[in-house]
Design a protein around this motif. Structure first.
Motif, PDB file in Angstrom:
ATOM      1  N   ASP A  42      -2.735  -1.698   6.457  1.00 18.45           N
ATOM      2  CA  ASP A  42      -3.712  -2.116   5.449  1.00 18.45           C
ATOM      3  C   ASP A  42      -3.650  -1.284   4.168  1.00 18.45           C
ATOM      4  OD1 ASP A  42      -4.495  -3.888   7.419  1.00 18.45           O
ATOM      5  OD2 ASP A  42      -6.194  -2.676   8.069  1.00 18.45           O
ATOM      6  N   THR A  43      -2.434  -0.926   3.784  1.00 17.73           N
ATOM      7  CA  THR A  43      -2.271  -0.099   2.588  1.00 17.73           C
ATOM      8  C   THR A  43      -1.182  -0.651   1.679  1.00 17.73           C
ATOM      9  OG1 THR A  43      -0.607   1.343   3.618  1.00 17.73           O
ATOM     10  CG2 THR A  43      -2.918   2.005   3.839  1.00 17.73           C
ATOM     11  N   VAL A  44      -1.153  -0.103   0.471  1.00 22.32           N
ATOM     12  CA  VAL A  44      -0.041  -0.298  -0.467  1.00 22.32           C
ATOM     13  C   VAL A  44       0.534   1.070  -0.784  1.00 22.32           C
ATOM     14  CG1 VAL A  44       0.588  -0.960  -2.829  1.00 22.32           C
ATOM     15  CG2 VAL A  44      -0.907  -2.439  -1.471  1.00 22.32           C
ATOM     16  N   SER A  45       1.831   1.234  -0.572  1.00 23.11           N
ATOM     17  CA  SER A  45       2.508   2.481  -0.948  1.00 23.11           C
ATOM     18  C   SER A  45       2.993   2.358  -2.387  1.00 23.11           C
ATOM     19  CB  SER A  45       3.703   2.748  -0.037  1.00 23.11           C
ATOM     20  OG  SER A  45       3.290   2.962   1.297  1.00 23.11           O
ATOM     21  N   VAL A  46       2.832   3.452  -3.143  1.00 21.10           N
ATOM     22  CA  VAL A  46       3.244   3.487  -4.545  1.00 21.10           C
ATOM     23  C   VAL A  46       4.387   4.487  -4.678  1.00 21.10           C
ATOM     24  CG1 VAL A  46       2.500   3.820  -6.929  1.00 21.10           C
ATOM     25  CG2 VAL A  46       0.853   3.003  -5.204  1.00 21.10           C
ATOM     26  N   ILE A  47       5.543   3.993  -5.142  1.00 22.32           N
ATOM     27  CA  ILE A  47       6.751   4.811  -5.239  1.00 22.32           C
ATOM     28  C   ILE A  47       7.106   5.027  -6.705  1.00 22.32           C
ATOM     29  CG2 ILE A  47       9.243   4.895  -4.725  1.00 22.32           C
ATOM     30  CD1 ILE A  47       8.604   3.103  -2.278  1.00 22.32           C
ATOM     31  N   ASP A  48       7.395   6.272  -7.068  1.00 21.65           N
ATOM     32  CA  ASP A  48       7.853   6.595  -8.416  1.00 21.65           C
ATOM     33  C   ASP A  48       9.329   6.204  -8.539  1.00 21.65           C
ATOM     34  OD1 ASP A  48       9.080   8.169 -10.606  1.00 21.65           O
ATOM     35  OD2 ASP A  48       7.123   9.113 -10.744  1.00 21.65           O
ATOM     36  N   LEU A  49       9.645   5.373  -9.535  1.00 21.68           N
ATOM     37  CA  LEU A  49      11.028   4.901  -9.706  1.00 21.68           C
ATOM     38  C   LEU A  49      11.994   6.027 -10.043  1.00 21.68           C
ATOM     39  CD1 LEU A  49      10.966   1.512 -11.672  1.00 21.68           C
ATOM     40  CD2 LEU A  49      12.131   1.957  -9.526  1.00 21.68           C
ATOM     41  N   LYS A  50      11.517   7.049 -10.707  1.00 17.41           N
ATOM     42  CA  LYS A  50      12.408   8.129 -11.134  1.00 17.41           C
ATOM     43  C   LYS A  50      12.768   9.059  -9.982  1.00 17.41           C
ATOM     44  CE  LYS A  50      10.721   8.093 -15.902  1.00 17.41           C
ATOM     45  NZ  LYS A  50      10.026   8.875 -16.972  1.00 17.41           N
ATOM     46  N   THR A  51      11.801   9.330  -9.114  1.00 17.03           N
ATOM     47  CA  THR A  51      12.032  10.287  -8.033  1.00 17.03           C
ATOM     48  C   THR A  51      12.281   9.617  -6.681  1.00 17.03           C
ATOM     49  OG1 THR A  51       9.670  10.438  -7.499  1.00 17.03           O
ATOM     50  CG2 THR A  51      10.527  11.939  -9.193  1.00 17.03           C
ATOM     51  N   ASN A  52      11.928   8.321  -6.588  1.00 17.44           N
ATOM     52  CA  ASN A  52      11.994   7.596  -5.316  1.00 17.44           C
ATOM     53  C   ASN A  52      11.171   8.289  -4.227  1.00 17.44           C
ATOM     54  OD1 ASN A  52      13.457   5.278  -5.975  1.00 17.44           O
ATOM     55  ND2 ASN A  52      15.409   6.347  -5.785  1.00 17.44           N
TER      56      ASN A  52
END
Length: 317
Positions: free
Chosen positions: A34-44
């Motif tokens: 029940d979550t959304v993970s948020v990933i930084d495109l620069k650091t992955n």
């Protein structure tokens, strides 16, 4: 003078919204936690996790990329998230069991209601369901053409693609495809659409002028159960997640020739591609990971741990 100043200020605010800078993040819906993970495109790297609601699956962005939409199936709603703050703004009623959706250029959400054999249209400004369109049994994939004139919906049990004219909000063509169609995607100019069939292990190309299949091909990958589709920005290549095949099939967008098969995590489902076409991000359901694929080398360059059973992927870049 005050009126001119007010008009100018309003115009500048509108333009700043229209030209909002991308957040350079990847958003992943995790169906089983029940979550959304948020990933930084620069650091992955995962930089945040949003508690979004019960059973999130479909995921997408508003046309101006300021809002994130997530289908929370068990709540019969679409969660709306502010991309800048990552806070939930509101939840829009969506009808029963929303699964996959796409966002039209005018901001309307077109979504599949899996349990009701229908597609619903949500006006995101008012929050109203403005249309309910009967389609086949177990609707799944949804894609809106780049100009917003057509919407396609796959129905898994009817083995059809339903073509909806958005001016009338009516089905204008039913196209029979291989068993259990799932994913859909359009070419950048909207002249072609691609559909995957999970049980039929096939990809079909549809001419959007004639609304007919012009080519179809099986995917020669062990255990392949094709799911989601991403089209390269130059329209030369399509990338198809193979589900139980645990890979991404790389195919020529015109001939459907298999050019490569890239191993990723287990039970891969959702996929999205960066705006420059350099990287793919896949949701590897059983592995609870996201794979990053370099499209130049056709290799997975990083595996990122996310929530349980990642399902959908959208990139804000």
């Amino acid at each position: 003078m005050k009126l001119k100043y007010a008009l100018l200020t309003s115009l500048l605010i509108s333009c700043s919204t229209l030209w909002a800078e991308p957040s350079n993040r990847v958003f992943i819906s995790n169906e089983k936690d029940d979550t959304v993970s948020v990933i930084d495109l620069k650091t992955n790297e995962v930089v945040s996790t949003i508690d979004i609601g019960e059973r999130p699956r479909g995921i997408g962005l508003s046309p101006d990329q300021t809002q994130l939409y997530v289908a929370i199936s068990e709540e019969d709603a679409i969660a709306v998230v502010d991309v800048a703050t990552l806070g939930i703004i509101k939840k829009l009623q969506s009808g029963d069991d929303p699964e996959t959706f796409d966002v039209a250029p005018n901001g309307h959400i077109y979504l599949s209601n899996e349990d009701d054999a229908q597609a619903s249209v949500i006006d995101t400004k008012t929050g109203d369901i403005i249309e309910v369109i009967p389609v086949g049994i177990e609707p799944e994939g949804v894609a809106v053409s780049p100009d917003g004139s057509l919407v396609m919906v796959t129905s898994e049990s009817t083995n059809m693609i339903h073509v909806i004219d958005t001016a009338q909000h009516k089905v204008v063509k039913n196209i029979l495809v291989a068993a259990r169609p799932r994913g859909l995607a359009f070419s950048s100019d909207g002249s072609l659409a691609y559909a995957s069939s999970e049980v039929g292990n096939e990809v079909a190309i549809i001419d959007t002028k004639t609304l007919s299949i012009i080519k179809h091909s099986a995917i020669d990958v062990p255990n392949s159960k094709p799911m989601d589709i991403a089209v390269s920005p130059d329209d030369k290549t399509i990338y198809v997640t193979t589900g139980r095949g645990n890979s991404v099939a790389v195919m020529d967008a015109k001939t459907l020739e298999l050019k490569a098969n890239v191993p990723v995590g287990k039970r891969v489902w959702g996929v999205d591609i960066t705006r420059d076409g350099q990287f793919l991000y896949t949701a590897d359901g059983v592995s609870s990971t996201v794979s990053v694929v370099d499209t130049s080398s056709l290799k997975t360059i990083k595996t990122i741990d996310v929530g349980k059973f990642p399902w959908g992927v959208v990139i804000d870049d």
